[in-house]
Design a protein around this motif. Structure first.
Motif, PDB file in Angstrom:
ATOM      1  N   ILE A 267       0.861  -1.193   0.000  1.00  0.00           N
ATOM      2  CA  ILE A 267       0.000   0.000   0.000  1.00  0.00           C
ATOM      3  C   ILE A 267       0.890   1.233   0.000  1.00  0.00           C
ATOM      4  CG2 ILE A 267      -1.847   1.255   1.162  1.00  0.00           C
ATOM      5  CD1 ILE A 267      -2.711  -1.342   2.458  1.00  0.00           C
ATOM      6  N   ASN A 268       0.829   2.000  -1.072  1.00  0.00           N
ATOM      7  CA  ASN A 268       1.683   3.172  -1.199  1.00  0.00           C
ATOM      8  C   ASN A 268       0.958   4.435  -0.740  1.00  0.00           C
ATOM      9  OD1 ASN A 268       3.799   4.889  -1.835  1.00  0.00           O
ATOM     10  ND2 ASN A 268       3.069   5.190  -3.934  1.00  0.00           N
ATOM     11  N   ALA A 269       1.283   4.882   0.469  1.00  0.00           N
ATOM     12  CA  ALA A 269       0.721   6.117   1.012  1.00  0.00           C
ATOM     13  C   ALA A 269       1.765   7.224   1.038  1.00  0.00           C
ATOM     14  CB  ALA A 269       0.189   5.871   2.421  1.00  0.00           C
ATOM     15  N   ALA A 270       2.901   7.002   0.379  1.00  0.00           N
ATOM     16  CA  ALA A 270       3.967   8.013   0.334  1.00  0.00           C
ATOM     17  C   ALA A 270       3.727   8.964  -0.827  1.00  0.00           C
ATOM     18  CB  ALA A 270       5.324   7.338   0.165  1.00  0.00           C
ATOM     19  N   ALA A 271       4.057  10.234  -0.617  1.00  0.00           N
ATOM     20  CA  ALA A 271       3.879  11.223  -1.698  1.00  0.00           C
ATOM     21  C   ALA A 271       4.670  12.485  -1.398  1.00  0.00           C
ATOM     22  CB  ALA A 271       2.403  11.567  -1.876  1.00  0.00           C
TER      23      ALA A 271
ATOM     24  N   HIS B 279      -2.288   2.035  -4.671  1.00  0.00           N
ATOM     25  CA  HIS B 279      -1.616   3.318  -4.854  1.00  0.00           C
ATOM     26  C   HIS B 279      -2.617   4.456  -4.641  1.00  0.00           C
ATOM     27  CE1 HIS B 279       1.044   6.387  -6.355  1.00  0.00           C
ATOM     28  NE2 HIS B 279       0.176   6.717  -7.302  1.00  0.00           N
ATOM     29  N   VAL B 280      -2.272   5.382  -3.756  1.00  0.00           N
ATOM     30  CA  VAL B 280      -3.173   6.487  -3.425  1.00  0.00           C
ATOM     31  C   VAL B 280      -2.822   7.705  -4.262  1.00  0.00           C
ATOM     32  CG1 VAL B 280      -4.056   7.972  -1.588  1.00  0.00           C
ATOM     33  CG2 VAL B 280      -3.452   5.588  -1.088  1.00  0.00           C
ATOM     34  N   SER B 281      -3.811   8.211  -4.984  1.00  0.00           N
ATOM     35  CA  SER B 281      -3.614   9.356  -5.862  1.00  0.00           C
ATOM     36  C   SER B 281      -4.507  10.523  -5.418  1.00  0.00           C
ATOM     37  CB  SER B 281      -3.869   8.957  -7.318  1.00  0.00           C
ATOM     38  OG  SER B 281      -3.459   9.980  -8.212  1.00  0.00           O
ATOM     39  N   THR B 282      -4.778  11.443  -6.316  1.00  0.00           N
ATOM     40  CA  THR B 282      -5.346  12.726  -5.918  1.00  0.00           C
ATOM     41  C   THR B 282      -6.345  13.281  -6.929  1.00  0.00           C
ATOM     42  OG1 THR B 282      -4.735  15.058  -5.489  1.00  0.00           O
ATOM     43  CG2 THR B 282      -3.344  13.837  -6.993  1.00  0.00           C
ATOM     44  N   ASP B 283      -7.212  14.151  -6.439  1.00  0.00           N
ATOM     45  CA  ASP B 283      -8.130  14.889  -7.310  1.00  0.00           C
ATOM     46  C   ASP B 283      -7.380  15.869  -8.217  1.00  0.00           C
ATOM     47  OD1 ASP B 283      -7.562  16.169  -4.754  1.00  0.00           O
ATOM     48  OD2 ASP B 283      -8.904  17.767  -5.374  1.00  0.00           O
ATOM     49  N   TYR B 284      -6.118  16.151  -7.902  1.00  0.00           N
ATOM     50  CA  TYR B 284      -5.355  17.126  -8.697  1.00  0.00           C
ATOM     51  C   TYR B 284      -4.920  16.565 -10.055  1.00  0.00           C
ATOM     52  CZ  TYR B 284      -5.022  20.694  -5.048  1.00  0.00           C
ATOM     53  OH  TYR B 284      -5.296  21.689  -4.140  1.00  0.00           O
ATOM     54  N   VAL B 285      -5.310  15.326 -10.370  1.00  0.00           N
ATOM     55  CA  VAL B 285      -5.100  14.840 -11.739  1.00  0.00           C
ATOM     56  C   VAL B 285      -6.104  15.496 -12.686  1.00  0.00           C
ATOM     57  CG1 VAL B 285      -4.171  12.642 -10.960  1.00  0.00           C
ATOM     58  CG2 VAL B 285      -6.611  12.814 -11.506  1.00  0.00           C
TER      59      VAL B 285
ATOM     60  N   ASN C 125       6.576  10.872  -6.705  1.00  0.00           N
ATOM     61  CA  ASN C 125       5.186  10.624  -7.092  1.00  0.00           C
ATOM     62  C   ASN C 125       5.026   9.761  -8.342  1.00  0.00           C
ATOM     63  OD1 ASN C 125       4.420  12.196  -4.935  1.00  0.00           O
ATOM     64  ND2 ASN C 125       4.056  14.035  -6.146  1.00  0.00           N
ATOM     65  N   ALA C 126       6.063   9.678  -9.167  1.00  0.00           N
ATOM     66  CA  ALA C 126       5.970   8.895 -10.398  1.00  0.00           C
ATOM     67  C   ALA C 126       6.951   7.720 -10.405  1.00  0.00           C
ATOM     68  CB  ALA C 126       6.208   9.792 -11.612  1.00  0.00           C
ATOM     69  N   LEU C 127       8.240   8.022 -10.233  1.00  0.00           N
ATOM     70  CA  LEU C 127       9.234   6.947 -10.263  1.00  0.00           C
ATOM     71  C   LEU C 127       9.119   6.034  -9.042  1.00  0.00           C
ATOM     72  CD1 LEU C 127      12.365   8.807 -11.678  1.00  0.00           C
ATOM     73  CD2 LEU C 127      10.653   7.442 -12.892  1.00  0.00           C
ATOM     74  N   GLY C 128       8.736   6.597  -7.912  1.00  0.00           N
ATOM     75  CA  GLY C 128       8.524   5.769  -6.723  1.00  0.00           C
ATOM     76  C   GLY C 128       7.478   4.686  -6.974  1.00  0.00           C
ATOM     77  N   PRO C 129       6.286   5.050  -7.437  1.00  0.00           N
ATOM     78  CA  PRO C 129       5.298   4.028  -7.790  1.00  0.00           C
ATOM     79  C   PRO C 129       5.788   3.064  -8.864  1.00  0.00           C
ATOM     80  CG  PRO C 129       4.235   6.153  -7.571  1.00  0.00           C
ATOM     81  CD  PRO C 129       5.702   6.398  -7.446  1.00  0.00           C
ATOM     82  N   ARG C 130       6.603   3.556  -9.797  1.00  0.00           N
ATOM     83  CA  ARG C 130       7.163   2.663 -10.819  1.00  0.00           C
ATOM     84  C   ARG C 130       8.013   1.575 -10.172  1.00  0.00           C
ATOM     85  NH1 ARG C 130      12.171   2.434 -13.390  1.00  0.00           N
ATOM     86  NH2 ARG C 130      12.136   1.432 -15.458  1.00  0.00           N
ATOM     87  N   HIS C 131       8.850   1.966  -9.208  1.00  0.00           N
ATOM     88  CA  HIS C 131       9.705   0.987  -8.537  1.00  0.00           C
ATOM     89  C   HIS C 131       8.874  -0.023  -7.745  1.00  0.00           C
ATOM     90  CE1 HIS C 131      12.898   4.404  -8.641  1.00  0.00           C
ATOM     91  NE2 HIS C 131      12.807   3.771  -9.800  1.00  0.00           N
TER      92      HIS C 131
END
Length: 288
Positions: A53-57, A95-101, A75-81
């Motif tokens: 569970i990725n809660a890092a950002a 993976h936790v993302s955001t409304d800012y997309v 925010n991008a390469l971390g989830p890739r790894h």
């Protein structure tokens, strides 16, 4: 189910760690830097999780305009790894993302659905959307977009919008808050519980998850002060007047009907969630 929580010291990571208890392996940034690909593979192979569970950002929205490469690394390469590990080991990735997309479509005024095309208006939003795409490379993935998170913080008065408003409300007689950005404030306690419920369904995919209802940041601040009994004069201002370096979505309310249909749950109103949070917050009662 053994869950590795990435970013375990943050607001959401802290709540997930508390909720899952013995089922969780909490990993702070000191223990795992997700920008370091060899470290990700090495550490997670040692942990042997059943789910990651990725809660890092990188959450510095304005700072990301000046340091886009740093935001992209987390925010991008971390989830890739993380996705590389999960793909190799056939482990589900949350993976936790955001409304800012969202944000480029300034005329949009209905809650965003998962199938709506994203269009970030800031470097931060671009970095988070890129992270989503990397996470989608794992067949077994949950991508969860949320909005306006607040939860427990290490230092009262700092770390989220509610804490900041409470601190400023005690320090100042008047505050100016943006009133033309529509959102849904969301409690990390409710989000953590929703993530747990969603993972148990095994219904992988992209989900929008927030508390119910909508408001503006001005409306949110007004409700914070009303519930906390703090007398401060609030003045609504526009985004242009505020003048932040990074563009924000004018409307980022998320449609959560897919989550509700999948889990059979509807998260409570943002006002109810706020009341519970304030009941446990010292600054809401004149503390420090």
């Amino acid at each position: 189910m053994r869950a590795a929580i990435i970013g375990a010291r943050g607001q959401l990571g802290t709540e997930l760690t508390t909720l899952l208890g013995d089922e969780v392996v909490p990993l702070t940034r000191d223990e795992l830097d997700i920008t370091d690909q060899p470290a990700v593979l090495r550490t997670l192979r040692e942990v042997q999780p059943d789910v990651v569970i990725n809660a890092a950002a990188w959450n510095g929205v304005d700072l990301a305009e000046e340091q886009p490469s740093a935001a992209f690394a987390v925010n991008a390469l971390g989830p890739r790894h993380l996705a590389m590990f999960c793909g190799l080991e056939e482990v589900p990735l949350v993976h936790v993302s955001t409304d800012y997309v969202f944000g480029l479509d300034s005329g949009h005024a209905v809650p965003w659905r998962e199938e709506d095309p994203p269009g970030p208006a800031s470097a931060y939003g671009v970095s988070k959307l890129s992270g989503e795409y990397f996470a989608r490379s794992v067949p077994q993935h949950f991508i969860i977009r949320t909005c306006g998170l607040y939860g427990r913080t290490p230092k009262p008065g700092y770390g989220n919008f509610v804490q900041t408003m409470l601190r400023l409300g005690h320090e100042r007689d008047e505050l100016c808050v943006v009133d033309d950005q529509h959102c849904t404030p969301t409690s990390v306690r409710d989000l953590a519980s929703a993530i747990h419920s969603l993972v148990k369904t095994g219904s992988f995919g992209l989900y929008h998850v927030t508390n119910s209802g909508r408001t503006t940041w001005y409306g949110f601040a007004s409700e914070i002060f009303r519930q906390a009994g703090i007398d401060v004069h609030l003045r609504p201002i526009t985004t242009t007047e505020y003048g932040a370096p990074a563009a924000r979505p004018a409307f980022s309310v998320l449609d959560c009907s897919k989550f509700e249909a999948t889990t059979g749950q509807t998260l409570r109103s943002w006002q109810e969630a706020l009341a519970d949070y304030l009941a446990e917050t010292p600054l809401a009662h004149g503390g420090s």
